[in-house]
Motif scaffolding. Structure first.
Motif, PDB file in Angstrom:
ATOM      1  N   GLY A 145       0.810  -1.227   0.000  1.00 39.95           N
ATOM      2  CA  GLY A 145       0.000   0.000   0.000  1.00 39.95           C
ATOM      3  C   GLY A 145       0.835   1.265   0.000  1.00 39.95           C
ATOM      4  O   GLY A 145       0.331   2.363  -0.192  1.00 39.95           O
ATOM      5  N   TYR A 146       2.137   1.100   0.258  1.00 45.19           N
ATOM      6  CA  TYR A 146       3.057   2.245   0.225  1.00 45.19           C
ATOM      7  C   TYR A 146       4.215   1.947  -0.717  1.00 45.19           C
ATOM      8  O   TYR A 146       4.508   0.785  -0.990  1.00 45.19           O
ATOM      9  N   PRO A 167       0.045   3.259  10.137  1.00 50.88           N
ATOM     10  CA  PRO A 167      -1.165   2.800   9.459  1.00 50.88           C
ATOM     11  C   PRO A 167      -0.809   1.613   8.565  1.00 50.88           C
ATOM     12  O   PRO A 167       0.239   1.610   7.931  1.00 50.88           O
ATOM     13  N   LYS A 168      -1.669   0.627   8.563  1.00 50.34           N
ATOM     14  CA  LYS A 168      -1.417  -0.550   7.735  1.00 50.34           C
ATOM     15  C   LYS A 168      -2.540  -0.651   6.720  1.00 50.34           C
ATOM     16  O   LYS A 168      -3.683  -0.902   7.056  1.00 50.34           O
ATOM     17  N   THR A 169      -2.185  -0.403   5.458  1.00 49.27           N
ATOM     18  CA  THR A 169      -3.214  -0.435   4.417  1.00 49.27           C
ATOM     19  C   THR A 169      -3.915  -1.794   4.393  1.00 49.27           C
ATOM     20  O   THR A 169      -3.263  -2.815   4.531  1.00 49.27           O
ATOM     21  N   ASN A 170      -5.211  -1.763   4.199  1.00 50.60           N
ATOM     22  CA  ASN A 170      -5.941  -2.995   3.944  1.00 50.60           C
ATOM     23  C   ASN A 170      -5.665  -3.371   2.484  1.00 50.60           C
ATOM     24  O   ASN A 170      -6.304  -2.890   1.561  1.00 50.60           O
TER      25      ASN A 170
ATOM     26  N   LEU B  12       0.339  10.437   6.950  1.00 50.36           N
ATOM     27  CA  LEU B  12       1.818  10.441   7.007  1.00 50.36           C
ATOM     28  C   LEU B  12       2.484  10.226   5.657  1.00 50.36           C
ATOM     29  O   LEU B  12       3.580  10.721   5.407  1.00 50.36           O
ATOM     30  N   MET B  41      -5.558   7.114  11.038  1.00 51.81           N
ATOM     31  CA  MET B  41      -6.415   6.364  10.117  1.00 51.81           C
ATOM     32  C   MET B  41      -5.652   5.148   9.618  1.00 51.81           C
ATOM     33  O   MET B  41      -4.762   5.258   8.788  1.00 51.81           O
ATOM     34  N   PRO B  42      -6.004   3.975  10.132  1.00 56.47           N
ATOM     35  CA  PRO B  42      -5.187   2.804   9.830  1.00 56.47           C
ATOM     36  C   PRO B  42      -5.195   2.384   8.372  1.00 56.47           C
ATOM     37  O   PRO B  42      -4.312   1.671   7.945  1.00 56.47           O
ATOM     38  N   GLU B  43      -6.181   2.805   7.594  1.00 54.02           N
ATOM     39  CA  GLU B  43      -6.308   2.198   6.262  1.00 54.02           C
ATOM     40  C   GLU B  43      -5.749   3.025   5.111  1.00 54.02           C
ATOM     41  O   GLU B  43      -5.856   2.641   3.956  1.00 54.02           O
ATOM     42  N   PHE B  44      -5.140   4.152   5.402  1.00 52.59           N
ATOM     43  CA  PHE B  44      -4.595   4.974   4.317  1.00 52.59           C
ATOM     44  C   PHE B  44      -3.570   4.203   3.486  1.00 52.59           C
ATOM     45  O   PHE B  44      -2.960   3.246   3.955  1.00 52.59           O
ATOM     46  N   ASN B  45      -3.354   4.695   2.253  1.00 50.94           N
ATOM     47  CA  ASN B  45      -2.304   4.135   1.398  1.00 50.94           C
ATOM     48  C   ASN B  45      -1.506   5.289   0.801  1.00 50.94           C
ATOM     49  O   ASN B  45      -1.813   6.455   1.060  1.00 50.94           O
ATOM     50  N   CYS B  46      -0.505   4.981  -0.013  1.00 44.86           N
ATOM     51  CA  CYS B  46       0.307   6.010  -0.690  1.00 44.86           C
ATOM     52  C   CYS B  46      -0.598   7.021  -1.399  1.00 44.86           C
ATOM     53  O   CYS B  46      -1.633   6.642  -1.955  1.00 44.86           O
ATOM     54  N   ARG B  65      -8.965   7.182  -2.931  1.00 38.70           N
ATOM     55  CA  ARG B  65      -9.213   6.162  -1.898  1.00 38.70           C
ATOM     56  C   ARG B  65      -8.937   6.747  -0.505  1.00 38.70           C
ATOM     57  O   ARG B  65      -9.714   6.554   0.426  1.00 38.70           O
TER      58      ARG B  65
END
Lengths: 201, 300
Positions: A145-146, A167-170, B12, B41-46, B65
């Motif tokens: 996710g990153y 944060p841990k992307t789903n 972040l 927010m645990p579900e963020f991505n790049c 997203r």
């Protein structure tokens, strides 16, 4: 002494900016594709290509052009207008745009130069012409996710510093959102040992 | 928005957790002191910016997203990275205005049960500090005014460019970071090429060009007799701090310019200790400027 570099910029521009057709382009007109500009106009970001009248503000204000003898935004735009498709899409210099958007903000014709160059990079990517570093970043994104894999030591260090967990992307949900984009095509030729490719300095 | 009770989701991005915890640490400390509440927010991505060269649509989708996830809790996003802020802002604006594109992106998002509605805003920390918290409130929180300190600012490209998507800052004459610096009591000196790019985005493509940009900036800062360079972007900070020694080796020169996150400078002025603010994570030794800052008399 430092100031001289600014006043010398015009001179640098004149030396590097001429577009000289290479032997093969002169010999075979088929290498020049007059329809290419219409393709660019249809790619998101490429819409303003046609408005460029070659004043050179972009190149003279470009921070990268000051230190590169290959990267000239005005030339890239001209080559795209002329239809020198392979010359542009195969080039290394296309990937030297720092995305600082100085050219976009200062263009008197409203050409979004950085976005046109991004559109050209997107076209190159569709044809598989992608620098290795980007494949690794995309590979990481699909996995985590990153674009970077955060090393274990960093995650531990966060605890010491009393920072909240990352944060841990789903990833499953992310994958679902991306499934119709066909981005895996960009991963072709992903280097096996990603540690050997520099993704950052 | 009122001064008390400002509340955001914190975004972040990639660069900060990967390499720049000093920025995150100091930002959380000063925001907390100013009464700002940050929701994780645990579900963020790049945000998608680094991959825009491959696919513009991928970038739109990744940032949409994040926006859709933040919309679920109904809070504005605060980012520490101007690149993330710029990308999220741009997507937010484009999708709010373009119904066809919004529907297309939402078709992708709906596969994961998400929807972009366009109901929140995105702010970089500098914008939140200047617009939501305000200079007055910041000035009131200063316990150790950094009088006599001479520093230079580097706002970075994505804080203000492209103008049509960012809007809150003037790219040709940036002043937000200057005002924030002067609120600490330090003097913000002018120097040649203040708005020039740090080169981080092409660091993986051409080392020599990006380090040439670093060299040029540091020489200009030194010419202006600044005691430190102040950044508010993780990528610019990596270039000037972590890569300063590499630039010194490449060009056979010595710059020795400490590079501080604005939030570290502000924290010092708020009376916090260097170890609370991640000063030990910096690569260029900041001891000289720390000594000078700590000399400043603490108001009792």
């Amino acid at each position: 002494m430092l100031h001289e570099k600014y006043t010398n910029k015009d001179a640098i521009m004149e030396e590097g900016e001429g577009i000289i057709l290479s032997g093969s382009e002169k010999a075979s007109p088929s290498r020049v594709n007059p329809k290419f500009k219409y393709e660019v106009l249809r790619v998101p970001g490429g819409e303003s290509l046609i408005h460029c009248f070659q004043c050179g503000t972009c190149t003279s204000d470009c921070p990268v052009a000051r230190f590169s003898d290959k990267y000239r935004p005005r030339s890239i735009i001209r080559m795209a207008q002329l239809g020198l498709k392979d010359r542009v899409l195969d080039s290394d210099f296309l990937w030297l745009c720092a995305s600082c958007f100085t050219c976009t903000d200062r263009c008197p014709q409203g050409v979004e130069v950085a976005s046109v160059i991004r559109a050209l990079k997107n076209m190159a990517a569709m044809e598989g012409r992608i620098p290795q570093a980007f494949k690794i970043l995309l590979g990481n994104l699909i996995k985590t996710g990153y674009i970077y894999e955060i090393p274990e030591s960093r995650i531990k260090r966060r605890e010491t510093l009393q920072l909240p967990p990352l944060p841990k992307t789903n990833v499953e949900s992310l994958t679902k959102s991306l499934q119709n984009l066909d981005i895996k095509r960009f991963l072709e030729g992903l280097p096996q040992k990603s540690s050997e490719v520099r993704v950052w300095v | 928005m009122g001064v008390a009770g400002a509340k955001y989701t914190i975004y972040l991005g990639c660069a900060i957790p990967y390499r720049v915890s000093s920025y995150e640490l100091s930002a959380r400390k000063v925001l907390n002191r100013l009464g700002v509440e940050l929701i994780e927010m645990p579900e963020f991505n790049c945000c998608g910016l680094p991959l825009e060269s491959l696919s513009h649509k991928l970038t739109l989708l990744l940032s949409a997203r994040n926006l859709a996830i933040a919309e679920q809790v109904g809070l504005n996003i605060l980012t520490l990275c101007p690149g993330c802020a710029g990308t999220l802002k741009k997507t937010n604006k484009v999708l709010k205005e373009d119904k066809v594109l919004r529907e297309e992106i939402n078709r992708h998002l709906s596969k994961a049960g998400l929807e972009f509605k366009g109901s929140i805003e995105v702010k970089h920390i500098s914008q939140a500090l200047i617009e939501d918290i305000g200079l007055d409130r910041i000035k009131k929180a200063i316990l150790r005014p950094l009088k006599g300190l001479r520093v230079a600012e580097h706002s970075g490209c994505h804080l203000s460019r492209p103008r049509k998507h960012i809007g809150f800052e003037d790219p040709e004459n940036p002043k937000v970071l200057k005002m924030l610096i002067e609120a600490t009591g330090a003097k913000c000196v002018e120097y040649l090429g203040e708005t020039e790019c740090c080169g981080s985005t092409i660091a993986a493509i051409d080392d020599k060009i990006s380090l040439s940009l670093v060299r040029e900036k540091l020489l200009h800062v030194r010419e202006a007799n600044a005691e430190a360079l102040i950044t508010i972007c993780p990528a610019c900070h990596i270039m000037y701090d972590a890569n300063q020694m590499r630039a010194e080796r490449m060009f056979g020169e010595k710059y020795g310019i400490p590079v501080l996150h604005y939030t570290q400078l502000l924290g010092l002025a708020m009376g916090m200790q260097p170890n609370e603010l991640g000063f030990d994570e910096l690569r260029v030794n900041p001891s000289k400027i720390l000594e000078r800052a700590l000399e400043a008399k603490q108001r009792t």
